[in-house]
Each structure stands twice: as C-alpha cells, then as structure tokens.
Enzyme design. Structure first.
Site, PDB file in Angstrom:
ATOM      1  N   ASN A 170       0.760  -1.197   0.047  1.00  0.00           N
ATOM      2  CA  ASN A 170       0.097  -0.170  -0.150  1.00  0.00           C
ATOM      3  C   ASN A 170       0.877   1.059   0.086  1.00  0.00           C
ATOM      4  OD1 ASN A 170       0.683  -0.328   2.620  1.00  0.00           O
ATOM      5  ND2 ASN A 170      -1.260   0.086   3.542  1.00  0.00           N
TER       6      ASN A 170
ATOM      7  N   ARG B 197      10.858   3.283   6.179  1.00  0.00           N
ATOM      8  CA  ARG B 197      10.657   3.408   7.586  1.00  0.00           C
ATOM      9  C   ARG B 197      11.246   2.406   8.222  1.00  0.00           C
ATOM     10  NH1 ARG B 197       4.183   4.298   9.072  1.00  0.00           N
ATOM     11  NH2 ARG B 197       4.302   2.144   9.275  1.00  0.00           N
TER      12      ARG B 197
ATOM     13  N   LYS C 255      12.234  -7.676   1.424  1.00  0.00           N
ATOM     14  CA  LYS C 255      11.293  -8.687   0.743  1.00  0.00           C
ATOM     15  C   LYS C 255       9.836  -7.729   0.629  1.00  0.00           C
ATOM     16  CE  LYS C 255       7.864 -10.912   0.957  1.00  0.00           C
ATOM     17  NZ  LYS C 255       7.188 -10.499  -0.382  1.00  0.00           N
TER      18      LYS C 255
ATOM     19  N   GLY D 175       2.044  -5.820   7.496  1.00  0.00           N
ATOM     20  CA  GLY D 175       1.245  -6.310   6.843  1.00  0.00           C
ATOM     21  C   GLY D 175      -0.004  -6.876   7.732  1.00  0.00           C
TER      22      GLY D 175
ATOM     23  N   GLU E 217       4.047  -4.323  12.560  1.00  0.00           N
ATOM     24  CA  GLU E 217       3.138  -3.286  12.348  1.00  0.00           C
ATOM     25  C   GLU E 217       1.856  -4.157  11.412  1.00  0.00           C
ATOM     26  OE1 GLU E 217       3.166  -0.513  13.342  1.00  0.00           O
ATOM     27  OE2 GLU E 217       5.202  -0.056  13.718  1.00  0.00           O
ATOM     28  N   LEU E 218       0.904  -4.427  12.194  1.00  0.00           N
ATOM     29  CA  LEU E 218      -0.139  -5.165  11.758  1.00  0.00           C
ATOM     30  C   LEU E 218      -1.433  -4.533  11.445  1.00  0.00           C
ATOM     31  CD1 LEU E 218       0.589  -8.177  14.168  1.00  0.00           C
ATOM     32  CD2 LEU E 218       1.404  -7.576  11.760  1.00  0.00           C
TER      33      LEU E 218
ATOM     34  N   CYS F  66      -3.529   1.110   6.924  1.00  0.00           N
ATOM     35  CA  CYS F  66      -3.945   0.131   8.124  1.00  0.00           C
ATOM     36  C   CYS F  66      -4.350   1.255   8.951  1.00  0.00           C
ATOM     37  CB  CYS F  66      -2.779  -0.633   8.612  1.00  0.00           C
ATOM     38  SG  CYS F  66      -1.312   0.154   8.813  1.00  0.00           S
TER      39      CYS F  66
ATOM     40  N   GLU G  79     -11.176  -5.261   8.856  1.00  0.00           N
ATOM     41  CA  GLU G  79     -10.799  -3.864   8.097  1.00  0.00           C
ATOM     42  C   GLU G  79     -10.991  -3.852   6.832  1.00  0.00           C
ATOM     43  OE1 GLU G  79      -6.461  -4.304   8.026  1.00  0.00           O
ATOM     44  OE2 GLU G  79      -6.196  -2.139   8.275  1.00  0.00           O
TER      45      GLU G  79
ATOM     46  N   SER H 117       0.346  10.695  10.562  1.00  0.00           N
ATOM     47  CA  SER H 117       1.735  10.111  10.666  1.00  0.00           C
ATOM     48  C   SER H 117       2.823  11.209  10.412  1.00  0.00           C
ATOM     49  CB  SER H 117       1.759   9.145   9.324  1.00  0.00           C
ATOM     50  OG  SER H 117       1.022   8.100   9.327  1.00  0.00           O
TER      51      SER H 117
ATOM     52  N   GLU I 244       7.631   2.271  15.170  1.00  0.00           N
ATOM     53  CA  GLU I 244       8.420   2.824  13.917  1.00  0.00           C
ATOM     54  C   GLU I 244       8.480   4.348  13.938  1.00  0.00           C
ATOM     55  OE1 GLU I 244       7.125   0.750  10.536  1.00  0.00           O
ATOM     56  OE2 GLU I 244       8.799  -0.568  10.722  1.00  0.00           O
TER      57      GLU I 244
END
Ligand code: ADP
Length: 484
Positions: free
Chosen positions: A159, A167, A182, A236, A258-259, A292, A389, A449, A466
C-alpha cells in the site's frame, strides 16, 4: 490530460544482491500488473530460497564492517539517499503510481513522507547514546551501551511501496544493521529503484538487498531459520504477522510487527462538523482507503449524525475515480481483483444485514480494479465491517448517544492501531484520547503520521514502534557493562 506513465525502460526487474542487479538463481520471473488497467508492467526476477541464502551471506559478510562504519558516515549516506530521492521524486512517484495505482499527487506525497525517514534517521544515527551510572550500593559502576542487532529481514506491504520500506531501512542502516527487504509481489519496482538510489548514495555492497518473490513463505522460511538472521520487521496483515511470529519463536528473533487496524473515528456533537468531515474524508480516503490507519468505523453523535452524514456523502460523491496518472484523479484503483472482492463482500454483507447504502456500493465496470466511493449508514452491530478492516473507499457510519458508549464501541476490537477524535472540548479530547486503546490518536485531524512521532499499535495491531526517536531502538541491542 497529462499522462505520466513510466516508460518501461526505467523499471528495474532484477534482484538486488551484494550491490548488483542479478537474475534469480533459476531464471524465474513473475508478473507485475498496473492495477488501473490490468496490463503487464514488468516481469520481475522471482527470488528463490537460494537467492535468499546469497543475500544473507552478503548481509552477514557486510555486517561487521557496516557496524564499525562511523555513525557520521552512515548518516551521510542516508542523507545523500534522501537528496537523491528528492532529485528523482517525479520518477519515484511515477513508479509508485504505476504499480500501486494511487493518484500521482499522493505518490509525490509518499515520496516526501517516505524520503523523510532517510533524513530523520540520518540525524538520529549520530545520536545513539548510552549512559553511565553508579550502583545505589556504591559497589559498582554501570555502563550501558547500544549495539546494532545485526542482519535484519524486512517484509513490506504494497500500500505504501516506498514509505513502508524506508521506515524500516533507514533506522536499520542508521543503527548499523544490514537488511534484506522482501517487498510485496504487487509492488517490487519501487524498492528496486530505491536500491539503485542507495548505491548511488554510496551504500557499501551487501548492506542492503532487495528480493522480490512470488513465493514469500518459501523465501523467508529458511531465512527465519538461519541463525545468522538477528531480526524480522514486518508490515502487513495480522494473520501473516502471527505466522511470522510463530516462525520467529524458534530462534527468539527480535520481532517488530506493524499489523492490521480497525480505526474508529469519533465525531462528538461539540465538534466543528465541517472540520470533522474534512478529517474523516482524509482519514478514510487517503490511498483509496487502503491504509492500516484508515478510519474503518465512523461513530457520530446522533445529534449531529444527519448533518455529518449528508456533508460527508456530498464530498464522497464529488471524488473523481480514475487512473492515478491522469490529472484530476482523487481515487485510484484497488490493488487487485482479490482485494476488490473483499471490499465488495464486506459492503454486501452490511447491506444484507440492514445497513443503508447512501452512495456507491459497486465495482466500476471496465478494466482495472476500481470500486465506487461508498457511504453506508446505520451499520448493524453484526456486520463484518464493524470487526474487519475494509481496505477500500467505504465510509461506514454508526450513531451513538453518549461518550461512554462511543469509547466502549471504539475499543471493542482486537485491534489498536489508530483512532481519531473530533471535539472542540479540550477536556473531552484528552479524556477520550487516554481512554482509547490505540497506539496513535488524532485529535481534530485525519492524517497524523509524522516522521518524528512513534507509529505502532496496541493489542493485535503489532509490536514495537517505527519512526520517531523510538524507531531506531528496534534495531539496537542494549549492553550493560559492569565495572568495579
Ligand atoms: P495482504 O493480504 O494485504 O497482501 P499480507 O500480510 O499477506 O497482506 O502481505 C504483506 C507482506 O507479507 C507481503 O510482502 C507478502 O508477500 C508477505 N507475506 C504474505 N504471506 C507471507 C508468509 N507466509 N511468509 C512471509 N511473508 C509473507
């Protein structure tokens, strides 16, 4: 109409290992599509487990030298990479829009935001501090120092193809860690371009590798099992995060996660309603709702609900849906057919259970993965939209009668990433912000953010933070040296 599609020539399609572009070990390729029309953008080298091993060999070999490099030198490389990204901002933004679909103006915003991590952590690199103290008994002296954790694996989502990488990469490199990235299979091209920019900035070979793959588990599984890997950092879905945490447990790998989120946005009756509409629009529609931190549930005091709903619906109706590279586009496509299917399912489920559809509610016919900006009101409590979500341009509005009810509803989720509160009352703003179980609370603003602020979640939204001054700690070990 300006068409700013990237010329095919500027797309890199090989793996980046040991400071070089290389094909995958078995010559495999996988396709990357433009979500605005479904056409093939590039065929990218498909990293194999062997490629993963090669990248980790390179990362492990580069690790001691990189850790020993002076922090000023590391900072200057990061700073130079930031300058290069700014110089090439149109090119980077065009690649982001091509593979991810967001409007070019938002991609330029991502270049600014994502680039900023390089500048910020360049500044943090030279301020990694320890401390010295004495034991209360007077019997010992205590020296506390920081060391880089070592080679790190970063797994990033589609995204924000640039910012979710930088980050992680920026604080890792600032701390003296090497890193294998990755990227998501939908959006590997931005990260490959970033690798080139880092090399131009003087990053030594092996410190950073980029391994796109169509089979994430096959590539990352052996890396997580390899004792040379010191840490995993992931952004993710919560489901994938749990899988990775289980896999990380065997080697007690340091893990930053970070979910997913299920952000509530609460509008009280003492809010400035047009400011709340602006904020809701931003919190809902940035990135087409594919974030997210996107407002997933919009709770509005019943006294102002009709006014708010009418204004938000008008603003959503005015949004122009289209190809991200076309001038005037406000909302681009969703990333792929699967994600569009999930959005449609959640909307259909809410409508079937009694929600009122005020706008949109359908996929857009034709090529590309477009979905209409949608407003749903009177969402019933059992609708999946309340707990899942939506990751799309769908505003779900729910009424409430008092503050306690709103806070209880906002917290009734396994997630705790972001929340938004709209009120003109300072006491209420502070009271509700404290009561909300989330890592980030925006007061009267829909976008929060910030490179200088810690980003991360409570509960199943993640582990660790982060950015901010907290971000670099995730890549540092603390060592206590006891002296007499
Ligand atoms: P989404 O469903 O939005 O794609 P994911 O959490 O599945 O979200 O994907 C985020 C990142 O995690 C992507 O880079 C993806 O390739 C990667 N990923 C997905 N499944 C796994 C897995 N089992 N092991 C390692 N990485 C994975």
């Amino acid at each position: 109409m300006t068409d700013l599609r990237v010329p095919a020539l500027t797309l890199r399609s090989e793996l980046w290992i040991g400071g070089r572009n290389v094909p995958s070990s078995d010559g495999g390729l996988f396709p990357v599509y433009d979500p605005a029309d479904g056409t093939l953008l590039a065929e990218v080298a498909d990293a194999t487990p062997d490629d993963g091993r090669r990248a980790l060999d390179a990362a492990a070999a580069a690790q001691p030298g990189w850790a020993a490099t002076s922090s000023r030198t590391r900072a200057e490389i990061l700073r130079r990479a930031w300058e290069l990204i700014q110089e090439r901002r149109n090119e980077v933004a065009a690649v982001i829009t091509a593979e991810m679909g967001k409007p070019l103006s938002e991609s330029l915003g991502e270049v600014t935001y994502g680039g900023e991590f390089l500048r910020w952590f360049a500044e943090e690199a030279v301020r990694i501090n320890g401390r010295y103290t004495t034991s209360p008994s007077g019997a010992g002296q205590i020296l506390v120092t920081k060391e880089p954790v070592g080679p790190t694996l970063a797994i990033t989502p589609w995204n924000f193809p640039l910012a979710m990488g930088t980050r992680k990469i920026a604080p890792a490199l600032a701390a003296g860690c090497t890193m294998i990235v990755k990227p998501a299979p939908e959006t590997p091209l931005t990260m490959l371009l970033l690798a080139e920019i880092f090399t131009e900035a003087g990053l030594p070979a092996g410190v950073l590798s980029v391994l796109p793959t169509s089979d994430a588990a096959a590539l990352t599984g052996p890396l997580l099992d390899d004792p040379r890997l010191a840490k995993i950092t992931f952004t993710g879905s919560t489901g994938t995060g749990k899988l990775l945490l289980r896999a990380a447990a065997d080697n007690v790998l340091r893990s930053s996660m970070e979910l997913g989120g299920n952000a509530p946005l609460i509008v009280f009756d003492d809010a400035d309603i047009s400011a709340a509409v602006d904020g809701a629009l931003a919190a809902k529609m940035r990135n087409g709702g594919q974030a997210c931190v996107a407002a997933n549930r919009i709770y509005v005091d019943n006294k102002v609900r009709e006014q708010f709903t009418a204004e938000l619906t008008d603003r959503m109706r005015d949004l122009t849906v289209g190809c991200g590279s076309a001038e005037g586009t406000d909302v681009g496509p969703l990333i792929n057919e699967r994600q569009r299917g999930v959005v449609a399912e959640l909307v259909d489920d809410a409508v079937a259970k009694g929600a009122r559809l005020l706008l949109g509610g359908r996929s857009v016919d034709g090529p590309g993965f477009f979905y209409e900006p949608t407003v749903l009101a009177d969402i019933p409590a059992d609708a999946r939209l309340v707990t899942e979500e939506v990751f799309g341009p769908v505003a779900a509005i729910i009424g409430f009668d008092d503050e306690d009810e709103a806070v209880a509803a906002a917290n009734a989720t396994r997630y705790g990433l972001a929340a938004y509160v709209f009120t003109e009352g300072l006491d209420r703003a502070m009271r509700v912000s404290r009561a909300i179980q989330a890592g980030m609370v925006g007061v009267n603003r829909g976008i929060m953010s910030d490179v200088a602020a810690p980003f991360g979640g409570y509960k199943e939204s993640g582990l660790g933070r982060e950015s901010g001054s907290e971000g670099i700690e995730e890549y540092l070990e603390t060592k206590y040296i006891a002296l007499r």
